[in-house]
Every structure is written in structure tokens, then in C-alpha cells.
Enzyme design. Structure first.
Site, PDB file in Angstrom:
ATOM      1  N   ASN A  60       0.862  -1.187   0.000  1.00  0.00           N
ATOM      2  CA  ASN A  60       0.000   0.000   0.000  1.00  0.00           C
ATOM      3  C   ASN A  60       0.896   1.235   0.000  1.00  0.00           C
ATOM      4  O   ASN A  60       1.493   1.569   1.016  1.00  0.00           O
ATOM      5  CB  ASN A  60      -0.893  -0.047   1.254  1.00  0.00           C
ATOM      6  CG  ASN A  60      -1.783   1.174   1.375  1.00  0.00           C
ATOM      7  OD1 ASN A  60      -1.841   2.016   0.475  1.00  0.00           O
ATOM      8  ND2 ASN A  60      -2.491   1.281   2.492  1.00  0.00           N
ATOM      9  N   LYS A  62       0.070   4.261  -0.328  1.00  0.00           N
ATOM     10  CA  LYS A  62      -0.587   5.429   0.293  1.00  0.00           C
ATOM     11  C   LYS A  62      -0.376   6.685  -0.562  1.00  0.00           C
ATOM     12  O   LYS A  62      -0.339   6.591  -1.786  1.00  0.00           O
ATOM     13  CB  LYS A  62      -0.111   5.593   1.738  1.00  0.00           C
ATOM     14  CG  LYS A  62      -0.270   4.294   2.545  1.00  0.00           C
ATOM     15  CD  LYS A  62      -0.077   4.459   4.010  1.00  0.00           C
ATOM     16  CE  LYS A  62      -0.257   3.114   4.699  1.00  0.00           C
ATOM     17  NZ  LYS A  62      -0.132   3.180   6.139  1.00  0.00           N
ATOM     18  N   HIS A 144      -9.634   0.950   5.325  1.00  0.00           N
ATOM     19  CA  HIS A 144      -8.322   1.219   5.927  1.00  0.00           C
ATOM     20  C   HIS A 144      -8.479   2.212   7.074  1.00  0.00           C
ATOM     21  O   HIS A 144      -9.260   3.150   6.998  1.00  0.00           O
ATOM     22  CB  HIS A 144      -7.362   1.767   4.860  1.00  0.00           C
ATOM     23  CG  HIS A 144      -5.953   1.788   5.353  1.00  0.00           C
ATOM     24  ND1 HIS A 144      -5.493   2.761   6.204  1.00  0.00           N
ATOM     25  CD2 HIS A 144      -4.920   0.935   5.149  1.00  0.00           C
ATOM     26  CE1 HIS A 144      -4.223   2.508   6.493  1.00  0.00           C
ATOM     27  NE2 HIS A 144      -3.850   1.404   5.864  1.00  0.00           N
ATOM     28  N   GLU A 146      -6.772   4.628   8.026  1.00  0.00           N
ATOM     29  CA  GLU A 146      -6.535   6.046   7.726  1.00  0.00           C
ATOM     30  C   GLU A 146      -7.774   6.683   7.122  1.00  0.00           C
ATOM     31  O   GLU A 146      -8.005   7.886   7.275  1.00  0.00           O
ATOM     32  CB  GLU A 146      -5.294   6.189   6.827  1.00  0.00           C
ATOM     33  CG  GLU A 146      -4.022   5.956   7.637  1.00  0.00           C
ATOM     34  CD  GLU A 146      -2.863   5.369   6.870  1.00  0.00           C
ATOM     35  OE1 GLU A 146      -2.889   5.372   5.623  1.00  0.00           O
ATOM     36  OE2 GLU A 146      -1.918   4.886   7.530  1.00  0.00           O
ATOM     37  N   GLU A 214      -5.418  -5.030  10.588  1.00  0.00           N
ATOM     38  CA  GLU A 214      -4.386  -4.016  10.785  1.00  0.00           C
ATOM     39  C   GLU A 214      -4.678  -3.241  12.068  1.00  0.00           C
ATOM     40  O   GLU A 214      -5.457  -2.282  12.060  1.00  0.00           O
ATOM     41  CB  GLU A 214      -4.379  -3.036   9.612  1.00  0.00           C
ATOM     42  CG  GLU A 214      -4.130  -3.694   8.273  1.00  0.00           C
ATOM     43  CD  GLU A 214      -3.616  -2.689   7.252  1.00  0.00           C
ATOM     44  OE1 GLU A 214      -2.467  -2.811   6.854  1.00  0.00           O
ATOM     45  OE2 GLU A 214      -4.353  -1.766   6.902  1.00  0.00           O
ATOM     46  N   GLY A 220       2.210   2.250  10.658  1.00  0.00           N
ATOM     47  CA  GLY A 220       3.126   3.376  10.474  1.00  0.00           C
ATOM     48  C   GLY A 220       3.852   3.784  11.741  1.00  0.00           C
ATOM     49  O   GLY A 220       4.481   4.833  11.788  1.00  0.00           O
ATOM     50  N   SER A 260       3.293  -2.108  10.290  1.00  0.00           N
ATOM     51  CA  SER A 260       4.737  -2.104  10.504  1.00  0.00           C
ATOM     52  C   SER A 260       5.422  -3.426  10.145  1.00  0.00           C
ATOM     53  O   SER A 260       6.383  -3.830  10.784  1.00  0.00           O
ATOM     54  CB  SER A 260       5.060  -1.695  11.945  1.00  0.00           C
ATOM     55  OG  SER A 260       4.597  -0.374  12.187  1.00  0.00           O
TER      56      SER A 260
END
Ligand code: PGA
Length: 316
Positions: A60, A62, A144, A146, A214, A220, A260
Site C-alpha cells: 500500500n 498510500k 483502511h 486512515e 491491521e 506506520g 509495521s
């Protein structure tokens, strides 16, 4: 629903005992120029899978990259030897998808990072599933964290997107995961199951779905979930599928881990039976992933090898 009981994972382990087993195999040689920084990790590694699909690795990207950096990354992916029995998918930013589609080997599939909830039209700034199909995009990442927590997408909205994308034959990487405070409050399973239900209510064809667990606190942050933490949730999600969808879907759906993941931790994670692959963010920009061959030596014996090769050219 009750907080995550640790016994769940062990009961699940016995349930999957008759599924795939893994055996150790040596990491294959990779070209010297691609082996930067990983030679000390050439230990024996194992991938075990309860899910019956191919091991799956998604990158991904991003909101990262430029025309130049993406062209370089694509060249390196094209030059890499990817083993045959692993699905590899990359998700570039929308604006670079066409560039990637036109330059990337067909061996690697392409995902969008988002899609509109329905047919296109007067929806400024949106991209429809039909448009993804038009330029040959096979996958979309939805749910996701985010987008859930920064953009504010909720389960209902995500579910609508999932249903429409699947109706247009765009395959789905369905993300779920808890915030740190939810984990600390013992609500990990509650949160993941609620997110799973919203997806499940929108999904009629599970063959086109990969679930990505996730944990938000691991994305991240460099704070990867331990293999045991990830396995516990993956096993619980598979049990949830068994109870709420069907045993067949539970056994055939890939449940991949994201948060991560990098070369230092992927091998240990991949040993867990319910971890069927990875969704990789930051490391997918600066590492090439080689996910090696599934070699059936006997019934129910599956060998996998994973090697992630460090590339320092990409800044995340
Ligand atoms: P990360 O991102 O690997 O940078 O933690 C994973 C993801 O968001 O999918």
C-alpha cells in the site's frame, strides 16, 4: 461480545491442525544486487497457512511517490523474480495508477486505495469502480484505518463501497482493526467483529475478498503486533467467519496482517497459521518483497519462503 480470550487462539490451532502444515526450507538465493542488507537473515523460515488460498502480499503506497520514484520502483519490481504461487498486489495513488498499469509486469496486480460508493456521475473528486475496471485495476483497499479515522468513513459507508466494488468485479482488500485504547479496554474482538459484520453484510462472493487485520496502533508506528497478538485476532476472525458466514469461507478466505511489517519481523509473523499474507505500507516503498514458492511435498504439507530485500532508495 466478550473481550479477546487467549484460549480462543489455542482452540483454533487445534481446529486447523488438519489443514496446512509448514516445514522449514532454506531461503533461495536471490540476485546479489537485490540482497542488500538482508544476508544476515538467511535463516530457515516457515510460512504456515490455515487459509487455503495463495499467500498474499499487498504493498500500500498510500499518498507517496512521484512519477520518477514510482517508475524506479516499478522497474525494480519488474526485474524481481517472484515465485509463482503467491499473489502480489500493489496499490499506487490514483494519479499514478495508469502509469503503473502501463509499465508493471502483469504478474503483479494493481489495487486502488479507495473507490466511490456507486456508479460515477456528479461526485467531484471521486473515482468509480467502473473507471477502475476501465483502466484494468483488479483490487480496491476499503476500510483502511486512515480512511476510517482520518477521513471519518464509517462501517455503513465502507459496506456500500464494498458491495458496489464487488458488483463491478473489483476484488476487495477489506481492512479491520482496533485503536490502541480499544485494545487496552479489552474491546479488540468487539471492534473487529463489528467491522467484519459490516463487510459481511455487503459481501455475497467471498472468493474476491481478502481480509486485512491491521491494528491501528501498529500502522506506520514501527510497533508491530507480536506474532501471538496477530495470530489470536486472525484465529478469532476466522472463527467469526465460520460461525457467521460458513466453514468453507472461513477456510478459504485469506486473512493478512498489516502494521509495521518489514524484513525483520515478517518471517516470524508468517509462521503463524492464520496469517495468510501481509499488507505492507512504508516498507513496500523501500523494500522489495519476495514471497517464495509453495512446494507441495506431500498432502497438506506446504513450504513457503519469504525474503524481503532492503532498498534504501525510497523515503517514507
Ligand atoms: P505500515 O502500513 O506497514 O506502514 O504500518 C500498513 C498499512 O497501512 O496498510
Amino acid at each position: 461480545m466478550a473481550a479477546a480470550p487467549s484460549s480462543l487462539a489455542s482452540s483454533h490451532l487445534s481446529r486447523v491442525a488438519d489443514l496446512r502444515r509448514a516445514a522449514a526450507v532454506a531461503i533461495p538465493a536471490v540476485p546479489q544486487q537485490l540482497r542488500i542488507g538482508c544476508s544476515r537473515r538467511r535463516a530457515q523460515r516457515v510460512v504456515a497457512m490455515a487459509g487455503s488460498g495463495k499467500f498474499f502480499v499487498g504493498g500500500n503506497w498510500k499518498c507517496n511517490g512521484t512519477k520518477d520514484s514510482i517508475s524506479k520502483l516499478v522497474s525494480e519490481l519488474n526485474a524481481a523474480t517472484l515465485e509463482t504461487d503467491v499473489d502480489v498486489v500493489v496499490a499506487p495513488p490514483f494519479i499514478y495508477i495508469d502509469q503503473v498499469k502501463n509499465s508493471l509486469t502483469g504478474r503483479i496486480e494493481v489495487s486502488a486505495q479507495n473507490v466511490w460508493i456507486g456508479k460515477g456521475g456528479a461526485y467531484t473528486g471521486e473515482i468509480s469502480a467502473e473507471q477502475l475496471v476501465d483502466i484494468g485495476v483488479q483490487w480496491v483497499i476499503l476500510g483502511h484505518s486512515e480512511r476510517r479515522h482520518i477521513i471519518g468513513e464509517d462501517d455503513e459507508f465502507i459496506g456500500k463501497k464494498a458491495a458496489y466494488a464487488l458488483s463491478q468485479n473489483v476484488k476487495l482488500i477489506a481492512c479491520i482493526g482496533e485503536l490502541l485504547e480499544e485494545r487496552e479496554a479489552g474491546k479488540t474482538f468487539d471492534v473487529c467483529f463489528k467491522q467484519m459484520k459490516a463487510f459481511a453484510d455487503s459481501i455475497s462472493n467471498w472468493a474476491d475478498v481478502v481480509i486485512a487485520y491491521e491494528p491501528v496502533w501498529a500502522i506506520g508506528t514501527g510497533k508491530v503486533a507480536t506474532p501471538e497478538q496477530a495470530q489470536e485476532v486472525h484465529a478469532a476472525v476466522r472463527d467469526w467467519l465460520k460461525t457467521n458466514v460458513s466453514p468453507e469461507v472461513a477456510s478459504s478466505t485469506r486473512i493478512i496482517y498489516g502494521g509495521s511489517v518489514n524484513a525483520a519481523n515478517c518471517a516470524e509473523l508468517a509462521k503463524k497459521e492464520d496469517i495468510d499474507g501481509f499488507l505492507v505500507g512504508g516498507a513496500s516503498l523501500k523494500w522489495l518483497l519476495f514471497v517464495a514458492l509453495k512446494t507441495p511435498l506431500a498432502n497438506f504439507i506446504t513450504h513457503f519462503q519469504i525474503s524481503m530485500v532492503f532498498k534504501q532508495d525510497y523515503v517514507y
